[in-house]
Design a protein around this motif. Structure first.
Motif, short mmCIF file in Angstrom:
data_model
loop_
_atom_site.label_atom_id
_atom_site.label_comp_id
_atom_site.label_asym_id
_atom_site.label_seq_id
_atom_site.Cartn_x
_atom_site.Cartn_y
_atom_site.Cartn_z
N GLY A 150 0.72 -1.21 0.08
CA GLY A 150 0.11 0.12 0.01
C GLY A 150 0.91 1.38 0.01
O GLY A 150 1.87 1.38 -0.69
N VAL A 151 0.33 2.40 0.55
CA VAL A 151 0.98 3.54 0.87
C VAL A 151 0.88 4.09 2.32
O VAL A 151 0.03 4.05 3.02
CB VAL A 151 0.26 4.60 -0.03
N ASP A 152 2.29 4.28 2.74
CA ASP A 152 2.36 5.01 3.91
C ASP A 152 1.96 3.88 5.09
O ASP A 152 1.11 4.19 5.88
CB ASP A 152 1.67 6.22 4.24
N GLY A 153 2.10 2.42 4.73
CA GLY A 153 1.54 1.39 5.54
C GLY A 153 0.18 1.38 5.83
O GLY A 153 -0.18 0.67 6.99
N ARG A 154 -0.50 1.73 4.63
CA ARG A 154 -2.04 1.37 4.64
C ARG A 154 -2.26 0.61 3.66
O ARG A 154 -1.66 1.04 2.36
CB ARG A 154 -2.74 2.82 4.89
N TRP A 155 -3.22 -0.30 3.74
CA TRP A 155 -3.90 -0.93 2.47
C TRP A 155 -4.93 -1.64 2.72
O TRP A 155 -5.29 -1.92 3.79
CB TRP A 155 -2.63 -2.11 1.97
N VAL A 156 -5.73 -2.02 1.79
CA VAL A 156 -7.03 -2.39 1.68
C VAL A 156 -7.10 -3.88 1.71
O VAL A 156 -7.58 -4.52 2.81
CB VAL A 156 -7.95 -2.18 0.60
N PHE A 157 -6.35 -4.86 0.89
CA PHE A 157 -6.20 -5.94 1.11
C PHE A 157 -4.82 -6.63 1.48
O PHE A 157 -3.57 -6.18 0.84
CB PHE A 157 -6.65 -6.88 -0.18
N GLY A 158 -4.69 -7.55 2.26
CA GLY A 158 -3.16 -8.05 2.63
C GLY A 158 -2.83 -9.02 1.17
O GLY A 158 -3.73 -9.29 0.52
N SER A 159 -1.47 -9.13 0.85
CA SER A 159 -1.21 -9.84 -0.40
C SER A 159 -1.71 -11.20 -0.57
O SER A 159 -2.07 -11.55 -1.52
CB SER A 159 0.27 -9.72 -0.41
N GLU A 160 -1.79 -11.76 0.88
CA GLU A 160 -2.16 -13.13 0.71
C GLU A 160 -3.71 -13.30 0.34
O GLU A 160 -4.16 -14.10 -0.58
CB GLU A 160 -2.08 -14.10 1.87
N VAL A 161 -4.44 -12.40 1.06
CA VAL A 161 -5.99 -12.16 0.55
C VAL A 161 -6.21 -11.80 -0.54
O VAL A 161 -7.03 -12.54 -1.63
CB VAL A 161 -6.71 -11.43 1.54
N ALA A 162 -5.36 -11.02 -1.20
CA ALA A 162 -5.65 -10.45 -2.75
C ALA A 162 -5.32 -11.65 -3.68
O ALA A 162 -5.91 -11.73 -4.51
CB ALA A 162 -4.60 -9.24 -2.86
N ALA A 163 -4.33 -12.32 -3.50
CA ALA A 163 -3.87 -13.23 -4.31
C ALA A 163 -4.97 -14.42 -4.23
O ALA A 163 -5.37 -15.04 -5.31
CB ALA A 163 -2.51 -13.95 -3.69
N ARG A 164 -5.69 -14.83 -3.32
CA ARG A 164 -6.56 -15.74 -3.13
C ARG A 164 -7.90 -15.31 -3.91
O ARG A 164 -8.65 -16.05 -4.48
CB ARG A 164 -6.97 -16.46 -1.90
N ASN A 201 -19.43 2.96 3.03
CA ASN A 201 -20.68 3.61 3.09
C ASN A 201 -20.82 4.44 1.93
O ASN A 201 -20.22 4.42 1.24
CB ASN A 201 -20.81 4.00 4.49
N GLY A 202 -22.01 5.35 2.06
CA GLY A 202 -22.29 6.08 1.02
C GLY A 202 -21.28 7.08 0.61
O GLY A 202 -21.18 7.63 -0.42
N LYS A 203 -20.48 7.41 1.69
CA LYS A 203 -19.41 8.60 1.27
C LYS A 203 -18.03 7.92 1.12
O LYS A 203 -16.97 8.55 1.06
CB LYS A 203 -19.43 9.44 2.76
N GLY A 204 -17.97 6.96 0.92
CA GLY A 204 -16.67 6.32 0.33
C GLY A 204 -16.19 5.15 1.39
O GLY A 204 -16.95 4.38 1.92
N ARG A 205 -15.01 5.12 1.90
CA ARG A 205 -14.35 4.04 2.66
C ARG A 205 -13.56 4.34 3.55
O ARG A 205 -12.84 5.59 3.56
CB ARG A 205 -13.85 2.91 1.91
N LYS A 206 -13.49 3.73 4.68
CA LYS A 206 -12.40 4.34 5.87
C LYS A 206 -11.93 2.88 6.36
O LYS A 206 -12.65 2.00 6.37
CB LYS A 206 -13.38 5.09 6.83
N TYR A 207 -10.62 3.25 7.08
CA TYR A 207 -10.03 2.07 7.79
C TYR A 207 -10.75 1.65 8.99
O TYR A 207 -11.30 2.29 9.89
CB TYR A 207 -8.46 2.22 7.90
N ARG A 208 -10.98 0.16 9.21
CA ARG A 208 -11.40 -0.18 10.72
C ARG A 208 -10.82 0.18 11.61
O ARG A 208 -9.27 0.20 11.42
CB ARG A 208 -11.53 -1.96 10.46
N SER A 209 -11.40 0.06 12.60
CA SER A 209 -10.56 0.62 14.02
C SER A 209 -9.88 -0.85 14.28
O SER A 209 -10.30 -1.74 14.44
CB SER A 209 -11.47 0.96 15.11
N GLY A 210 -8.49 -0.63 14.22
CA GLY A 210 -7.70 -1.61 14.89
C GLY A 210 -7.28 -2.64 13.64
O GLY A 210 -6.94 -3.78 13.97
#
Length: 435
Positions: A150-164, A201-210
């Protein structure tokens, strides 16, 4: 077909009760007709959960209140497929238009017929496919935060999950019958948010807490997809013998595609609202991970084919052909608060939005038989304290074009943004026009 009144409630009576529709919506609840609350748990609807959708009960009420059973319905903004699916249960043909290719697959998946044994066989082949090596670089054009690192230590999918996920998508393309691919891609899409580090949600996405402490593995992707497949099979078996109207999904820009549709008795739809939400971005995960987008050019082309409901894309402004006093006053109000607007293109977006809506309604006027109905679920918005009465503006534009309003029915109050106090102050209405 004539439209004289709206009966409420009508779902338990009339033609709706004489079809499998009744058992489908049994236990549906009493949530707002324009809300997907409750109906999101119905068979087929639960395959991919939508926040922005109206109830099947509203579609049935519109049809029942129209006086005579419709033979064919048009929905020019298909979305979650509620109109098409409800018509299917009621034995009514439906032509629906959807510009988002993933949502078009959602509608096709919900309204197709299936041979359960063949579908189960394809599901087993996909779920049993090995985690083959995939070339993640094919997502190089996607947003950089999509895949780890990802960028600056943030990403949506882990590489293992994305590959599957990508491996399962490839297995769908290789091992399943063509008629099953939309459903399997929809089911895979339905689990993407659960195995990601974000909420949407309707306004886009945000990172989960934790999210940094969450551990999602390839096996979790398989488990969640297996459960989604079980739910789909259950629904298909339960309602496989339902009365089935023919649903045709037309992929493209509603502003031009409507003109190519066959004539119909009525139209039922809900356009995007003029609220600056980029509905393409809301489904960004599904569009990129499931191969609907492969380049920024693809993404831009899709956005250009949508209504002017947001300001995230710079494009020429449009002006409605017919007059609306309410729209003129709204535009004057926008000029008065221009220095307080969060984006300078909001006035141009609003003018273009109503020009697009006018184009769609006028095209529907040519496709709907005389005396038929054009039923629109539409909500307003507010910018810097200037409220945009979208239902009223629609009614005025339509009246200027020779389409009188038969019914204006308030469905619910929508909440203003937190920046404007968060109170419930925006009306969402059903506006029924006579063709």
């Amino acid at each position: 077909m004539t439209v004289d009144s709206m009966k409420s409630p009508a779902v338990a009576d009339g033609f709706a009760r004489r079809h499998p529709y009744g058992s489908w919506v049994e236990g549906h609840g009493d949530a707002a007709l324009s809300s997907n609350v409750g109906s999101a748990d119905l068979a087929f609807q639960r395959w991919f959960r939508f926040k922005e959708a109206y109830s099947p009960r509203l579609v049935a009420e519109i049809l029942d209140g129209a006086g005579l059973p419709a033979r064919r319905v048009i929905d020019p903004t298909g979305g979650s497929g509620t109109t098409a699916l409800t018509c299917s249960f009621l034995g009514i043909d439906c032509d629906t238009v959807e510009v988002n290719p993933f949502l078009a697959d959602v509608i096709e998946a919900k309204t197709r017929s299936y041979v359960t044994s063949e579908l189960s066989e394809d599901m087993a082949l996909v779920l049993g496919s090995p985690s083959t090596a995939v070339d993640i670089s094919r997502l190089a054009a996607a947003p950089r935060t999509l895949i780890e690192p990802g960028v600056d230590g943030r990403w949506v999918f882990g590489s293992e999950v994305a590959a599957r996920i990508m491996s399962l998508h490839d297995a769908i393309e290789r091992h399943s019958r063509p008629q099953h691919r939309p459903l399997l891609k929809v089911l895979l899409g339905s689990i993407l948010r659960d195995v990601s580090n974000v909420t949407v949600n309707g306004k886009g996405r945000k990172y989960r807490s934790g999210w940094e402490r969450r551990t999602i593995r390839a096996a979790d992707v398989n488990d969640k997809l297996r459960e989604a497949c079980k739910v789909a099979i259950h629904d298909i078996v339960r309602f496989g013998a339902r009365t089935r109207g023919t649903v045709r999904v037309h992929r493209g820009d509603a502003r031009t595609t409507i003109q190519t549709l066959p004539r119909a008795d009525c139209a039922i739809f809900s356009p995007p609202y003029p609220n600056s939400f980029d509905y393409t971005d809301i489904y960004n995960l599904e569009l990129w991970m499931l191969g609907y987008l492969s380049s920024p050019a693809d993404n831009k082309a899709l956005r250009l084919a949508t209504m002017h409901s947001h300001v995230q894309l710079n494009r020429p402004a449009r002006v409605p052909t017919f007059p609306s006093i309410s729209l003129a006053r709204t535009m004057e109000g926008m000029e008065g608060v221009r220095d307080r607007l969060w984006h300078r293109d909001i006035p141009a977006m609003l003018s273009s939005y109503f020009a697009d809506l006018e184009t769609m309604v006028l095209s529907l006027q040519e496709r709907i038989d005389p005396g038929g109905a054009i039923a629109v679920v539409i909500g307003g918005s507010s910018y810097a304290g200037v409220e945009v009465d979208a239902p009223g503006i629609l009614a005025e534009l339509a009246a200027s074009a020779g389409l009188p309003t038969v019914t204006r029915r308030k469905l619910r109050d929508m909440r203003l943004s937190a920046q404007q106090g968060g109170r419930h102050g925006l009306a969402e209405e059903l506006v029924v026009l006579r063709a």
